[in-house]
Design a protein around this motif. Structure first.
Motif, PDB file in Angstrom:
ATOM      1  N   ASN A 145      15.200  67.010  52.992  1.00  0.00           N
ATOM      2  CA  ASN A 145      16.393  67.518  52.695  1.00  0.00           C
ATOM      3  C   ASN A 145      16.495  68.684  52.035  1.00  0.00           C
ATOM      4  OD1 ASN A 145      17.194  64.866  53.864  1.00  0.00           O
ATOM      5  ND2 ASN A 145      17.587  63.857  51.968  1.00  0.00           N
ATOM      6  N   LEU A 146      15.591  68.567  51.027  1.00  0.00           N
ATOM      7  CA  LEU A 146      15.620  69.940  50.113  1.00  0.00           C
ATOM      8  C   LEU A 146      15.224  71.302  50.904  1.00  0.00           C
ATOM      9  CD1 LEU A 146      15.757  70.978  47.304  1.00  0.00           C
ATOM     10  CD2 LEU A 146      13.480  70.451  47.093  1.00  0.00           C
ATOM     11  N   ILE A 147      14.441  71.194  51.916  1.00  0.00           N
ATOM     12  CA  ILE A 147      13.941  72.412  52.469  1.00  0.00           C
ATOM     13  C   ILE A 147      14.931  72.717  53.636  1.00  0.00           C
ATOM     14  CG2 ILE A 147      11.523  72.238  51.777  1.00  0.00           C
ATOM     15  CD1 ILE A 147      10.852  71.346  54.590  1.00  0.00           C
ATOM     16  N   ASN A 148      15.543  71.756  54.171  1.00  0.00           N
ATOM     17  CA  ASN A 148      16.623  72.133  55.169  1.00  0.00           C
ATOM     18  C   ASN A 148      17.940  72.566  54.334  1.00  0.00           C
ATOM     19  OD1 ASN A 148      15.476  71.716  57.770  1.00  0.00           O
ATOM     20  ND2 ASN A 148      14.640  69.798  56.804  1.00  0.00           N
ATOM     21  N   GLY A 149      18.114  72.523  53.275  1.00  0.00           N
ATOM     22  CA  GLY A 149      19.439  72.640  52.768  1.00  0.00           C
ATOM     23  C   GLY A 149      20.298  71.539  52.469  1.00  0.00           C
ATOM     24  N   TRP A 150      19.686  70.316  53.016  1.00  0.00           N
ATOM     25  CA  TRP A 150      20.690  69.142  52.975  1.00  0.00           C
ATOM     26  C   TRP A 150      21.039  68.516  51.735  1.00  0.00           C
ATOM     27  CZ3 TRP A 150      17.471  66.928  57.533  1.00  0.00           C
ATOM     28  CH2 TRP A 150      17.509  67.591  58.492  1.00  0.00           C
ATOM     29  N   ASP A 151      21.892  67.828  51.432  1.00  0.00           N
ATOM     30  CA  ASP A 151      22.157  67.047  50.175  1.00  0.00           C
ATOM     31  C   ASP A 151      20.884  66.522  50.003  1.00  0.00           C
ATOM     32  OD1 ASP A 151      22.641  65.291  48.190  1.00  0.00           O
ATOM     33  OD2 ASP A 151      24.944  65.162  48.499  1.00  0.00           O
ATOM     34  N   GLU A 152      20.293  66.404  48.908  1.00  0.00           N
ATOM     35  CA  GLU A 152      18.920  65.706  48.615  1.00  0.00           C
ATOM     36  C   GLU A 152      19.078  64.319  48.736  1.00  0.00           C
ATOM     37  OE1 GLU A 152      17.391  68.621  45.348  1.00  0.00           O
ATOM     38  OE2 GLU A 152      16.273  66.722  45.240  1.00  0.00           O
ATOM     39  N   ARG A 153      20.213  63.752  48.471  1.00  0.00           N
ATOM     40  CA  ARG A 153      20.318  62.260  48.689  1.00  0.00           C
ATOM     41  C   ARG A 153      20.373  61.601  49.994  1.00  0.00           C
ATOM     42  NH1 ARG A 153      25.292  61.922  44.472  1.00  0.00           N
ATOM     43  NH2 ARG A 153      25.659  63.966  45.770  1.00  0.00           N
ATOM     44  N   THR A 154      20.646  62.460  50.867  1.00  0.00           N
ATOM     45  CA  THR A 154      20.910  62.109  52.395  1.00  0.00           C
ATOM     46  C   THR A 154      19.891  61.285  53.061  1.00  0.00           C
ATOM     47  OG1 THR A 154      21.698  64.278  52.832  1.00  0.00           O
ATOM     48  CG2 THR A 154      21.405  62.726  54.704  1.00  0.00           C
ATOM     49  N   GLY A 155      20.348  59.956  53.102  1.00  0.00           N
ATOM     50  CA  GLY A 155      19.359  58.757  53.819  1.00  0.00           C
ATOM     51  C   GLY A 155      18.738  58.005  52.402  1.00  0.00           C
ATOM     52  N   LEU A 156      19.054  58.265  51.469  1.00  0.00           N
ATOM     53  CA  LEU A 156      18.268  57.764  50.285  1.00  0.00           C
ATOM     54  C   LEU A 156      19.152  57.099  49.229  1.00  0.00           C
ATOM     55  CD1 LEU A 156      15.796  60.654  49.624  1.00  0.00           C
ATOM     56  CD2 LEU A 156      15.396  58.563  50.852  1.00  0.00           C
ATOM     57  N   GLU A 157      20.485  56.915  49.602  1.00  0.00           N
ATOM     58  CA  GLU A 157      21.392  56.214  48.614  1.00  0.00           C
ATOM     59  C   GLU A 157      21.186  54.859  48.891  1.00  0.00           C
ATOM     60  OE1 GLU A 157      24.619  58.615  46.841  1.00  0.00           O
ATOM     61  OE2 GLU A 157      24.838  59.155  49.048  1.00  0.00           O
ATOM     62  N   ILE A 158      20.002  54.017  48.496  1.00  0.00           N
ATOM     63  CA  ILE A 158      20.092  52.781  48.560  1.00  0.00           C
ATOM     64  C   ILE A 158      20.138  51.936  47.353  1.00  0.00           C
ATOM     65  CG2 ILE A 158      18.143  51.216  49.280  1.00  0.00           C
ATOM     66  CD1 ILE A 158      16.752  53.951  50.860  1.00  0.00           C
ATOM     67  N   VAL A 159      20.824  51.023  47.312  1.00  0.00           N
ATOM     68  CA  VAL A 159      20.856  50.062  46.078  1.00  0.00           C
ATOM     69  C   VAL A 159      19.626  49.420  46.037  1.00  0.00           C
ATOM     70  CG1 VAL A 159      22.177  48.351  45.048  1.00  0.00           C
ATOM     71  CG2 VAL A 159      23.390  49.927  46.668  1.00  0.00           C
TER      72      VAL A 159
END
Lengths: 347, 347, 347, 347
Positions: free
Chosen positions: B329-343
């Motif tokens: 996510n980081l190196i692509n400039g996406w929100d770092e949380r993308t796909g990782l907001e897991i409870v």
């Protein structure tokens, strides 16, 4: 010899019953449980069916039983400070598995246990029952009250004392990272010891605040001759039995793992219940499960000039009931191993 | 963006597949497994039934797939040192979950891993993917190779860095007592990770000899500005997921737990995946299970003037696959949380 | 849509909160807990830190919140029989996860639950929320009260119905051997769900006396058209999540495992949450952990002319919170999978 | 009496060594392990340190040791069919813990074990060592070869026989739902017995195809006098030790749970190792952990006119090593309890 057990419904009490069942020199006269009195032991613990069908009784039954020679107290802290003076005065030998008589200094007890201490007169009479360390004192004929060591202190002290005694480690650098199975928390239901909260989980607790800290320091100070200040942290591990203490301390001189191992082997060469591992081998709690062994592994970390000590026990045996029986054997002049030569249960 | 996964049959690979399933910006093109190529993913992992029915392929499939932009390598150490240069030259972005590109010094790798290192040219090109610490470096456009941090280093470094950066602790006094669930040992059958050997058991291993030691020291030295020597010990805990690192260090000045907690909160105030516990609260591994969180608790032990830090992660998520995706996510400039907001999964 | 949760402090309530966190069409307005009202959710469940910091409230907050459209009740049996009529009359949709509205016959409830039943008027209004079986009825616009199925009945009924509907098995020969993880026993501390009592142990309980028996029989009778009498036995397994029902029934005609598997595949071909295993494959609870799947395996035992059905679910998801959300989706005309497309957590 | 153990490196072999350590009438001469010969027992099993430091040897050592009187074989199936005839001819008593001599019909063995059977001559010589059932036969002086029962058959047969013998249940209606801990799968590493695959998981396996089926039927047929066809299904439970068999059968006459319990108590009144639970009480595997007990609970389900029997053993003790020692005691005319009066380990 006729014995009674107070607090028979807890895990420590049940473990005393398991181990005493095969003891050749004693007879269990009364088993007392405040919370479940009137019921049978097999009602509380069906695994005793056909083995021990005694009735759990009120404390009163022990008070009136003149024949009892020795009492084990496996009660929560704060209970025996009143009971034990009464029974001592009646001439009974008392072995206390709770923490009430371990600290010589009543004020220290009050600070760490948040309860009022036992009378100072009896605190001074109590002997700390770490057999491998205090054997001489325990063998004195006047000993009638034994403060059985705590589970964490047992694993910690047996692991630290040989190096500390030889001044091979700096006492102010000692860090003890302790891990325990859940049976140490007792049989009283609470959110913190539910299966669904513990299973597949691991938790640190009482960081730097565990009441076993002053107990450990008291003994280390006696051994070392001056004040010792330890870091001590406890963790709850998803298993039932077992304690592991991983200990770190700065070395005061250059030494190899092999040399250190030899020093420990020598220190414990006559101790049946202590097993020193060879360099490169590492203790595991299951290797002592159900037994009175304390297994110790050592590693000198050259990079940091520190000693790493790993010490494991079964918290209910060497950390409680087993050591209490070892103490009973010792003060009666019996072979210390009597009733305790159990092969660990593996797997 | 089209991605491929090499080493999809291990637990780390399976975790990548679980987490990437909900990622909105990527498509999984090929999944490679050397040992089980030709079978379907659901054959190896029935829990993927109806979710992902891809076929496990030979590495060759990725070599010929021109469309792939990014590759995850979830392989044992010693494998990617040859593979990754090949794919880098073909213009692919490579995220390596193994230890092959973490140490800048090839000789150090050789010493601790007992294997020959990756070519120095590529070692220097690799950026260490601890997002919260190296974000700026990771965002440089020329970054094509990320060395995803080890599981133990992740928990350790995130716990130590704020205090070390502020010179609040003495770097030479750092002691790390690390505990891990068994999934970290991988999916290859061996006596040491059998259920009957692990269950109701706890074991110390690799005392002072774990290959994550130089990785941790390398980062701490960068942060601190000079040499750092740590004590690091690892333990196997009878649970599947979770790492807890309990860390001890001498304080360089007087400070309270509350003040220390505030320093950590400030240091991580913009970090979604780091949760600093309030004084008196203590992290538990299950609180992060299945999630990308790193939970940290702090305690200043006045008696010994030491800081105790407890840091927990899910070794397969923040300690492996989750952090790898965070890096993507980081190196692509996406929100770092993308796909990782897991409870987290509790209980 | 605005929803409220009553009983948010139990494991079922916490699971609703986990799953609803990602649901795109709803907003959680109030979370109610009788026993812990006034505290924050993160105090009871630290894993919600940074995710959900709501306050646990008194029921009163929901009573006065006019905006709430739908209520989930995750309460012990005997609680909602009074609450739900009140909220229905106020026009709220009610999804009851307890057993209070599942049995149409109040006397049957009284006999098996040893409590007085909900008013008959409301019992008749309730629709049994086994989506895969009762979908048509659940989609009727007048449905305002859903009796969410019990955990054991869900696994049992989904496993039995295709064969029973086709009259391939003799209903009077059905034997259900059910096994459950401990989270089904709830979060209230009791001796029976302590870690030390459950770990490395397995226990049968409520032999032929479980209150889910009449619930299962009621549905089977509807499906079969006449009376059905089942044997149903429950076991406690040392794990947190998961239910497995192994079911046995005499076949009424000759059939192969392959043919039976095809009949099940056809019966459930449009059901996303049901996965029929291929002949020779056998379900495991961990394959559905954290997800809303029900996995079913089949075996025709030629030697005895019996069908063996193995059905597994996560008791907290498909057996409780997940199915409740599936019901919410269904009656609102949303895609049933909304918020429930979770990849199982393995390992 | 001098004994040898073949297959000492497996869990069954280790359990023989644990139990025989306290046996007063025997001496262990040789311990044989094909896979780890040349190493010490404590290398394979550190828990034997200071208890048993024997060397694991080649089979040859037993072949040349004239003094050995009795041999235990704790080997995988297919091994003793050749070894045992050799040692029988040399006059040794052989107790076989594998399945090679349990089935009288070699063709049946071939069908279920997919291996060629032992020579028919020796199959006929073997006596099935279920002491409580076959005691008279086992006491015949000519008995030199004992086929020690399988773990599942032991729990199953002890639970079924009293009711079947009295013709209180219909033999063709018997359904056995068996559950086992993982130690039964042995100590050879495989994906299926890894901790991360087993923990927090439960799996059905070998549905209707387990090789213990013909063994159970063979004994039931002898008891009943005609053909018996059982349904038998096995499950893997996330625990190390313990087997539970839950058994269902149609009653042939009206009877109460109390009457049935009395019939069982009478049938086993002289059997020390069998404990019949009172109506309403339910066996748990941990109640027999480490011991030679078989605990049985009974329930007549009036609604379905079925008998439910729950039978539990420790698979490594009564299901293997303990029963083998009981057999040794029996054929030597010693008290059957010798060396086996172990209090179960709880918790």
């Amino acid at each position: 010899m006729k014995v009674g057990i107070v607090g028979a419904n807890g895990y420590g009490g049940a473990e005393l019953l398991r181990l005493l069942h095969h003891h050749p020199y004693i007879e269990i006269e009364n088993v007392v449980s405040h919370s479940t009195k009137g019921t049978s032991l097999t009602k509380q613990y069906p695994h005793f069916t056909k083995i021990n069908n005694m009735k759990l009784e009120d404390l009163y039954q022990i008070e009136i039983n003149e024949e009892i020679d020795l009492l084990f107290f496996s009660t929560p802290s704060g209970v025996t400070k009143e009971m034990i003076p009464y029974f001592l005065e009646k001439g009974k030998i008392c072995i206390d598995l709770s923490g009430d008589y371990r600290l010589k200094d009543g004020q220290l007890y009050e600070k760490w246990y948040k309860k009022s201490p036992a009378p100072s007169y009896y605190l001074q009479k109590a002997v700390y029952g770490l057999c491998e360390v205090n054997r001489k004192q325990l063998q004195l004929p006047e000993v009638k009250l034994i403060a059985n060591p705590g589970c964490y202190p047992t694993a910690t002290l047996l692991g630290l004392i040989p190096a500390l005694k030889e001044k091979l480690i700096d006492p102010d650098s000692i860090i003890i990272d302790a891990k325990s199975g859940v049976s140490g928390a007792g049989r009283s239901p609470s959110l913190g010891n539910l299966f669904a909260e513990i299973n597949e989980n691991m938790k640190a607790y009482k960081l730097g605040e565990h009441q076993h800290i002053p107990e450990i320091e008291q003994v280390l100070e006696e051994v070392y001759g001056e004040g010792v200040n330890i870091s001590f942290t406890t963790h709850l591990i998803p298993m039932t039995r077992g304690i592991m203490c991983t200990m770190y301390a700065n070395l005061t001189k250059e030494i190899t793992t092999e040399e250190m191992t030899n020093i420990y082997r020598l220190a414990y060469e006559d101790e049946h219940f202590i097993r020193i591992y060879s360099p490169g081998e590492s203790p595991a709690t299951k290797n002592v499960s159900g037994s009175n062994f304390c297994d110790i592994g050592l590693k000198v970390d050259k990079r940091t000039n520190r000693l790493i000590i790993v010490s494991v026990i079964d918290n209910l045996v060497k950390g409680a009931a087993g050591q209490a029986i070892q103490n009973m054997n010792l003060i009666n002049g019996w072979d210390e191993r009597t009733g305790l030569e159990i092969v660990p249960l593996f797997p």
